[in-house]
Scaffold this active site. Structure first.
Site: not given
Length: 311
Positions: A22-23, A214, A216, A247, A256
């Protein structure tokens, strides 16, 4: 492990949520076919990861990388090893996630009005209200509902986001009784001092809520933040195999934290994972998915540097 033996009863245990499907993929320019995404999920399961954020239920015209959400879930939900998570932004997203067979949903509430309005067309207060409806409807549908506070460490439009603001948002979302509360450094600006302040403040609001984080690695602080979160009592960490996922608000920056690099950090720091995960297998998957995306190499480092000491 290094150093003296630590009694098993005192070793922290952390669950890893794999977010590459997903991310990771959502912020990459190249849109991969459904079968490659399904293979990413299967390879992650083979490596020992179990809780995976498979997709997001967003508008296909806004997020083309997630346009095949239902098709992807139909490919992977039959695997008994998988606990599938779908990211939702509104009630329509929840309905799609339930119909597609997600085991869990994660709703998003943005801590800053600037990003909230640009990302979802509603300010933070309205998003908290929407989350309350989503939480109640998810419970009625029989699936777990987590909420993630995005931009908890800084906003690309409003700048600094104070700890007091994050805790105000946290109080609002906790009132709906989430199964889990997550904090996200959406643009990778946070540092460990912020992590400790936010986690400590949330614990004063609710001593028992399961906390997830979460991070980054946009400014090379993501791994330090992850360790600070664990030391502060966070028991669930998001990570992306290969460290994929840029990002969107910092062109050219990494996104991430990498699952394989996080596994190395946790292992060498005396932290266990809730399931046995093969970091070398994760690293190999990171190299593979980076190649599928046309990247020159995986952003994560373990696939290049290798484990220490060598097996």
């Amino acid at each position: 492990m290094t150093g003296e033996e630590i009694p098993a009863s005192t070793i922290p245990v952390v669950e890893i949520v794999e977010v590459a499907p997903r991310d990771g993929l959502q912020n990459e320019k190249k849109v991969l076919p459904t079968e490659i995404k399904a293979e990413l999920v299967r390879r992650s399961l083979d490596a020992g990861l179990r809780r995976i954020e498979v997709t997001a239920f967003a508008r296909p015209d806004r997020v083309p990388q997630m346009a095949d959400a239902e098709a992807l879930l139909s490919e992977v939900t039959s695997d008994p090893r998988l606990t599938s998570i779908g990211l939702v932004l509104n009630r329509k997203g929840l309905d799609r996630a339930v119909a597609a067979g997600c085991d869990e949903i994660t709703a998003v509430v943005v801590a800053s009005d600037g990003l909230a309005l640009r990302n979802q067309g509603a300010d933070t207060k309205a998003q908290i209200e929407a989350w309350h409806t989503i939480a109640a409807d998810a419970r009625e549908a029989g699936i777990k509902a987590s909420v993630i506070i995005a931009a908890a460490f800084g906003c690309p439009f409003d700048g600094e986001v104070s700890t007091e603001r994050v805790l105000e948002v946290a109080k609002g979302v906790l009132d709906a009784g989430p199964d889990e509360l997550a904090i996200a450094d959406t643009i990778g600006v946070g540092v460990p001092a912020q992590v400790r302040a936010i986690v400590g403040g949330i614990r004063q609001l609710d001593a028992d809520i399961q906390l997830r984080a979460h991070f980054h690695n946009t400014r090379n602080t993501g791994y330090a933040n992850a360790l600070a979160a664990v030391e502060s009592g966070v028991t669930v960490l998001d990570a992306s195999t290969g460290g994929i996922g840029g990002c969107p608000f910092a062109p050219g920056a990494t996104g991430n934290i990498g699952t394989e690099d996080l596994l190395y950090l946790l292992d060498r720091s005396g932290v266990r994972t809730s399931t046995a995960i093969d970091a070398s297998q994760v690293a190999a998957t990171g190299t593979w998915i980076s190649d599928q995306l046309g990247l020159p190499q995986a952003p994560a480092m373990l696939g290049r540097a290798g484990w220490f000491p060598a097996p």
